[in-house]
Enzyme design. Structure first.
Site, mmCIF file in Angstrom:
data_model
loop_
_atom_site.group_PDB
_atom_site.id
_atom_site.type_symbol
_atom_site.label_atom_id
_atom_site.label_comp_id
_atom_site.label_asym_id
_atom_site.label_seq_id
_atom_site.Cartn_x
_atom_site.Cartn_y
_atom_site.Cartn_z
ATOM 1 N N GLU A 1 5.994 -12.905 -19.434
ATOM 2 C CA GLU A 1 6.200 -11.877 -20.272
ATOM 3 C C GLU A 1 7.856 -11.625 -20.718
ATOM 4 O OE1 GLU A 1 5.295 -7.916 -18.555
ATOM 5 O OE2 GLU A 1 7.113 -7.118 -19.455
ATOM 6 N N GLU B 1 14.238 -3.138 -23.868
ATOM 7 C CA GLU B 1 13.743 -1.968 -23.356
ATOM 8 C C GLU B 1 14.901 -1.036 -23.239
ATOM 9 O OE1 GLU B 1 10.503 -2.660 -19.994
ATOM 10 O OE2 GLU B 1 12.087 -4.307 -19.666
#
Length: 511
Positions: free
Chosen positions: A142, A147
């Site tokens: 991933e 973020e």
């Protein structure tokens, strides 16, 4: 066959012809990047989400203790923006509503870039990330491009998750912040670009085109399978906590564009990097014809036996570790996160020099993921040089370009380094997986200043410091190779037909 009586005449005719053809040609789209081909993009110019490209999720439950219900009607497209809206309207067993979109197509390797304006206030968790559709997590990896915690507008982060099973899950991560004019950049009040360049052995993470983190295959298993892009706005959960009384509703995550490029295979003679050898490349060579001279490089070793190094005040700058000076080398050892000052006995004047080179031995397999050499002048101004490809072994060269003022824009640097008065080096090594058992063990053999004139000539394809017949030969040997940029015709200048071996033989370098 036409015969030219002089090299100058041939160059003049070719240059005029090339320029004439190029005047009517169309260069690549504004979104083209040197060395990369734009494969897919969405500029969100319509009035609704293109569902042939994107899946808009409808899902009640998510991972990480998130508190939102993902609904497709929380996604809108208008005025050149895709907007995800988060609201505190309960539905089913969820208190909040939000949105997630995911590309149907998957790609292996390439550059993904997203320009977005992030939401703010406690409990918001916007994310831009890559995930395989058909691999169990985290086996396929991933890649978290960006973020952010809604409670912290000044820091964004990136991460990579991997492992053979959920129980064996591991990850590495890093954070980014910046200042403009001495003021911290607020990622919640304007658009910024977030990107990753994912290749076979490395992942490079960017914010606003600033490279701030590199993850390579010497530290983690870089994924080699296809992934799709996900853009979502989670609410609450493990990353930044749940909304509270300070949270402002509604919140939006706005996306201006999404673009995906693939790395272009280099073709000898493709100077412009457009994937095609043609008139624009020929024009550069001819415009720079007979420019440059093979540079005479003069090297003087300033620090060879390290007798000019003062170790005073170094130890308290290391978290764990030591610096020791031998008769002809300098050894640096640091555990986990390491960094320390090496003060020069006398200020070093690098005026007129072009390169600072450091010969380096890496003595341990546990070398830092990232390593910086920082130059500091008498005023405390710093310039950061970032290295990510250190391997175990001897005689590696770290080259610090003293003429490259763009280095002053590296995060942590201050513009205006005075190279006439260098007083110390700062060595920084970081292990991004936070394993306290890892050690950085480096030996510096010497530090040398390199002088001499460096020519930067686009037409110098073979990099010998001179534009001449050998460079022209490369162009002609690879003529019309590659794929011409979109919207442009393949050039077939009539003058090239008259350049045979006889004509090429007349082209000579000037004495």
């Amino acid at each position: 066959m036409t015969t030219f009586k002089s090299t100058k005449g041939l160059i003049a005719v070719l240059t005029c012809t090339a320029s004439a053809f190029m005047a009517g040609s169309v260069r690549g789209d504004a979104t083209d990047l040197p060395g990369w081909d734009l494969v897919w993009n969405d500029e969100f110019d319509g009035t609704s989400l293109n569902t042939s490209d994107w899946e808009a999720l409808n899902r009640q439950d998510s991972y990480n203790n998130e508190k939102q219900y993902y609904l497709d009607d929380q996604i809108s497209v208008a005025n050149g923006l895709m907007t995800i809206t988060a609201t505190n309207q309960p539905i089913a067993n969820k208190q909040y509503r939000s949105g997630l979109i995911r590309t149907w197509d998957e790609y292996t390797y390439g550059r993904w870039e997203v320009r977005a304006n992030l939401p703010t206030t406690q409990g918001m968790w916007p994310a831009i990330w890559l995930l395989p559709r058909y691999e169990d997590w985290p086996v396929g990896g991933e890649i978290d491009i960006m973020e952010n915690r809604g409670s912290n507008p000044y820091v964004v982060s990136s991460a990579f998750h991997y492992g053979e099973s959920v129980s064996a899950h591991q990850y590495v991560w890093n954070e980014y912040s910046a200042t403009e004019g001495g003021v911290p950049v607020n990622f919640h009040d304007s658009f910024h670009t977030y990107a990753v360049e994912w290749e076979e052995s490395v992942m490079r993470f960017y914010v606003d085109d600033n490279l701030y983190w590199v993850v390579n295959s010497s530290r983690v298993p870089v994924p080699d399978g296809p992934m799709s892009l996900i853009i979502n706005l989670a609410i609450g959960g493990d990353f930044g906590g749940d909304p509270d009384g300070s949270t402002v509703w509604p919140q939006t995550m706005e996306v201006d564009y999404v673009r995906y490029w693939q790395k272009r295979t280099a073709i000898p003679g493709d100077i412009t990097g457009d994937g095609f050898v043609g008139l624009d490349d020929l024009d550069i060579v001819l415009n720079e014809w007979n420019q440059g001279t093979p540079p005479a490089v003069v090297t003087s070793v300033v620090l060879s036996d390290f007798n000019n190094v003062s170790l005073n005040g170094t130890y308290n700058n290391w978290s764990v570790g030591t610096i020791t000076s031998g008769s002809d080398d300098l050894r640096v050892q640091a555990g986990d996160f390491g960094g320390g000052w090496i003060n020069l006995g006398e200020p070093l004047d690098a005026t007129g020099q072009t390169t600072l080179e450091v010969a380096l031995d890496v003595n341990s397999g546990n070398v830092a993921d990232e390593f910086n050499v920082v130059l500091i002048d008498a005023d405390g101004t710093e310039r950061v040089y970032h290295f990510t490809d250190l391997l175990v072994g001897d005689d590696q060269i770290l080259s610090l370009d003293l003429d490259d003022w763009s280095q002053d824009n590296v995060a942590g640097s201050i513009a205006g380094l005075d190279i006439s008065s260098l007083v110390s080096f700062h060595l920084q090594g970081t292990f991004t997986n936070n394993d306290p058992g890892l050690w950085m063990d480096l030996t510096f053999d010497n530090i040398a200043l390199t002088g001499g004139t460096t020519y930067i000539l686009e037409g110098d394809i073979n990099e010998d410091g001179f534009v001449g017949l050998d460079d022209l030969d490369i162009i002609l040997n690879h003529w019309n190779e590659g794929t011409p940029p979109s919207g442009s015709a393949i050039p077939e200048p009539g003058t090239l037909a008259v350049i045979g071996l006889g004509s090429l033989a007349m082209l000579r370098r000037r004495a």
